[in-house]
Design a protein around this motif. Structure first.
Motif, PDB file in Angstrom:
ATOM      1  N   MET A 129       0.860  -1.178   0.000  1.00  0.00           N
ATOM      2  CA  MET A 129       0.000   0.000   0.000  1.00  0.00           C
ATOM      3  C   MET A 129       0.903   1.237   0.000  1.00  0.00           C
ATOM      4  SD  MET A 129      -3.096   0.998   2.588  1.00  0.00           S
ATOM      5  CE  MET A 129      -4.028  -0.432   2.129  1.00  0.00           C
ATOM      6  N   SER A 130       0.529   2.206  -0.795  1.00  0.00           N
ATOM      7  CA  SER A 130       1.366   3.400  -0.880  1.00  0.00           C
ATOM      8  C   SER A 130       1.190   4.277   0.353  1.00  0.00           C
ATOM      9  CB  SER A 130       1.019   4.183  -2.142  1.00  0.00           C
ATOM     10  OG  SER A 130      -0.306   4.637  -2.078  1.00  0.00           O
ATOM     11  N   ARG A 131       2.148   5.097   0.533  1.00  0.00           N
ATOM     12  CA  ARG A 131       2.153   5.987   1.689  1.00  0.00           C
ATOM     13  C   ARG A 131       1.288   7.208   1.386  1.00  0.00           C
ATOM     14  NH1 ARG A 131       4.918   7.027   6.249  1.00  0.00           N
ATOM     15  NH2 ARG A 131       5.500   9.167   6.689  1.00  0.00           N
ATOM     16  N   ILE A 132       0.636   7.722   2.416  1.00  0.00           N
ATOM     17  CA  ILE A 132      -0.178   8.932   2.275  1.00  0.00           C
ATOM     18  C   ILE A 132       0.765  10.126   2.093  1.00  0.00           C
ATOM     19  CG2 ILE A 132      -1.725  10.505   3.504  1.00  0.00           C
ATOM     20  CD1 ILE A 132      -3.197   8.071   2.660  1.00  0.00           C
ATOM     21  N   THR A 133       0.447  10.932   1.121  1.00  0.00           N
ATOM     22  CA  THR A 133       1.268  12.116   0.880  1.00  0.00           C
ATOM     23  C   THR A 133       0.538  13.364   1.353  1.00  0.00           C
ATOM     24  OG1 THR A 133       0.336  12.513  -1.304  1.00  0.00           O
ATOM     25  CG2 THR A 133       2.250  11.023  -1.180  1.00  0.00           C
ATOM     26  N   THR A 134       1.284  14.423   1.457  1.00  0.00           N
ATOM     27  CA  THR A 134       0.692  15.713   1.815  1.00  0.00           C
ATOM     28  C   THR A 134      -0.359  16.117   0.784  1.00  0.00           C
ATOM     29  OG1 THR A 134       2.772  16.373   2.827  1.00  0.00           O
ATOM     30  CG2 THR A 134       1.231  18.130   2.292  1.00  0.00           C
ATOM     31  N   GLN A 135      -0.091  15.796  -0.478  1.00  0.00           N
ATOM     32  CA  GLN A 135      -1.059  16.123  -1.533  1.00  0.00           C
ATOM     33  C   GLN A 135      -2.365  15.343  -1.341  1.00  0.00           C
ATOM     34  OE1 GLN A 135       2.240  15.315  -2.221  1.00  0.00           O
ATOM     35  NE2 GLN A 135       2.806  17.477  -2.499  1.00  0.00           N
ATOM     36  N   ASP A 136      -2.256  14.099  -0.884  1.00  0.00           N
ATOM     37  CA  ASP A 136      -3.473  13.310  -0.617  1.00  0.00           C
ATOM     38  C   ASP A 136      -4.325  13.991   0.454  1.00  0.00           C
ATOM     39  OD1 ASP A 136      -2.710  11.298  -2.407  1.00  0.00           O
ATOM     40  OD2 ASP A 136      -1.607  10.211  -0.842  1.00  0.00           O
ATOM     41  N   VAL A 137      -3.673  14.413   1.524  1.00  0.00           N
ATOM     42  CA  VAL A 137      -4.397  15.054   2.624  1.00  0.00           C
ATOM     43  C   VAL A 137      -4.994  16.379   2.150  1.00  0.00           C
ATOM     44  CG1 VAL A 137      -4.169  16.091   4.918  1.00  0.00           C
ATOM     45  CG2 VAL A 137      -3.037  13.916   4.395  1.00  0.00           C
ATOM     46  N   GLU A 138      -4.245  17.136   1.392  1.00  0.00           N
ATOM     47  CA  GLU A 138      -4.771  18.414   0.885  1.00  0.00           C
ATOM     48  C   GLU A 138      -5.961  18.183  -0.051  1.00  0.00           C
ATOM     49  OE1 GLU A 138      -0.600  20.967   1.034  1.00  0.00           O
ATOM     50  OE2 GLU A 138      -1.236  20.047  -0.850  1.00  0.00           O
ATOM     51  N   TYR A 139      -5.879  17.121  -0.860  1.00  0.00           N
ATOM     52  CA  TYR A 139      -6.975  16.817  -1.777  1.00  0.00           C
ATOM     53  C   TYR A 139      -8.243  16.440  -1.004  1.00  0.00           C
ATOM     54  CZ  TYR A 139      -9.669  14.460  -5.404  1.00  0.00           C
ATOM     55  OH  TYR A 139     -10.673  14.071  -6.248  1.00  0.00           O
ATOM     56  N   VAL A 140      -8.097  15.571  -0.006  1.00  0.00           N
ATOM     57  CA  VAL A 140      -9.262  15.153   0.787  1.00  0.00           C
ATOM     58  C   VAL A 140      -9.812  16.339   1.577  1.00  0.00           C
ATOM     59  CG1 VAL A 140     -10.038  13.664   2.682  1.00  0.00           C
ATOM     60  CG2 VAL A 140      -8.537  12.747   0.907  1.00  0.00           C
ATOM     61  N   ALA A 141      -8.929  17.167   2.095  1.00  0.00           N
ATOM     62  CA  ALA A 141      -9.375  18.357   2.827  1.00  0.00           C
ATOM     63  C   ALA A 141     -10.153  19.282   1.900  1.00  0.00           C
ATOM     64  CB  ALA A 141      -8.176  19.077   3.431  1.00  0.00           C
ATOM     65  N   GLN A 142      -9.698  19.399   0.668  1.00  0.00           N
ATOM     66  CA  GLN A 142     -10.412  20.236  -0.299  1.00  0.00           C
ATOM     67  C   GLN A 142     -11.797  19.658  -0.578  1.00  0.00           C
ATOM     68  OE1 GLN A 142      -8.546  20.388  -4.126  1.00  0.00           O
ATOM     69  NE2 GLN A 142      -9.969  21.916  -4.932  1.00  0.00           N
ATOM     70  N   LEU A 143     -11.877  18.340  -0.753  1.00  0.00           N
ATOM     71  CA  LEU A 143     -13.173  17.699  -0.990  1.00  0.00           C
ATOM     72  C   LEU A 143     -14.123  17.917   0.184  1.00  0.00           C
ATOM     73  CD1 LEU A 143     -12.097  14.281  -2.563  1.00  0.00           C
ATOM     74  CD2 LEU A 143     -13.062  16.276  -3.743  1.00  0.00           C
ATOM     75  N   ALA A 144     -13.577  17.887   1.386  1.00  0.00           N
ATOM     76  CA  ALA A 144     -14.383  18.068   2.594  1.00  0.00           C
ATOM     77  C   ALA A 144     -14.544  19.538   2.949  1.00  0.00           C
ATOM     78  CB  ALA A 144     -13.741  17.328   3.765  1.00  0.00           C
ATOM     79  N   ARG A 145     -13.987  20.384   2.130  1.00  0.00           N
ATOM     80  CA  ARG A 145     -14.045  21.838   2.355  1.00  0.00           C
ATOM     81  C   ARG A 145     -13.488  22.205   3.729  1.00  0.00           C
ATOM     82  NH1 ARG A 145     -16.476  23.421  -2.110  1.00  0.00           N
ATOM     83  NH2 ARG A 145     -18.244  22.301  -2.960  1.00  0.00           N
ATOM     84  N   LEU A 146     -12.362  21.592   4.044  1.00  0.00           N
ATOM     85  CA  LEU A 146     -11.663  21.884   5.291  1.00  0.00           C
ATOM     86  C   LEU A 146     -10.445  22.748   4.984  1.00  0.00           C
ATOM     87  CD1 LEU A 146     -11.660  18.348   6.948  1.00  0.00           C
ATOM     88  CD2 LEU A 146     -13.133  20.281   7.517  1.00  0.00           C
ATOM     89  N   GLU A 147     -10.243  23.728   5.810  1.00  0.00           N
ATOM     90  CA  GLU A 147      -9.043  24.542   5.686  1.00  0.00           C
ATOM     91  C   GLU A 147      -8.059  24.077   6.750  1.00  0.00           C
ATOM     92  OE1 GLU A 147      -9.658  28.759   5.561  1.00  0.00           O
ATOM     93  OE2 GLU A 147     -11.487  28.530   4.365  1.00  0.00           O
ATOM     94  N   LEU A 148      -6.956  23.506   6.292  1.00  0.00           N
ATOM     95  CA  LEU A 148      -5.953  22.987   7.212  1.00  0.00           C
ATOM     96  C   LEU A 148      -4.700  23.853   7.143  1.00  0.00           C
ATOM     97  CD1 LEU A 148      -6.210  19.169   6.379  1.00  0.00           C
ATOM     98  CD2 LEU A 148      -7.344  20.402   8.241  1.00  0.00           C
TER      99      LEU A 148
END
Length: 96
Positions: free
Chosen positions: A1-20
């Motif tokens: 399984m690949s490692r979670i990247t910062t881009q993955d978290v930013e993408y999911v945060a964008q989908l959830a409309r979260l500002e991190l």
């Protein structure tokens, strides 16, 4: 399984409309990576002889079956009514 990247978290945060913040993004990236690593470790377990369960505790339904049964007769119910009128309970008016 690949490692979670910062881009993955930013993408999911964008989908959830979260500002991190950058710190939150970094922290979540690390936490999610550790969670995935743990899941990979769990996948190494041989669970072929483990029966599937829906709950860790032996829970059973305690509600009785819905079956028709003999009940109090109309006359017996009306006999204990505070007031009776034309074969029905009579109660004080609550809605004007």
């Amino acid at each position: 399984m690949s490692r979670i990247t910062t881009q993955d978290v930013e993408y999911v945060a964008q989908l959830a409309r979260l500002e991190l913040s950058d710190e939150e993004t970094s922290q979540l990236t690390e936490q999610l990576s550790r969670i995935l690593a743990y899941i990979e470790k769990l996948n190494e377990l041989d669970t072929n002889d483990v029966p599937p369960t829906s709950h860790v505790l032996p829970i059973r339904n305690v509600v009785r079956r819905d079956e028709a049964a003999a009940s109090m007769s109309r006359e017996a119910a009306l006999a204990i009514a505070p007031e009776e009128s034309e074969g029905h309970y009579e109660v004080p008016r609550v809605i004007e």
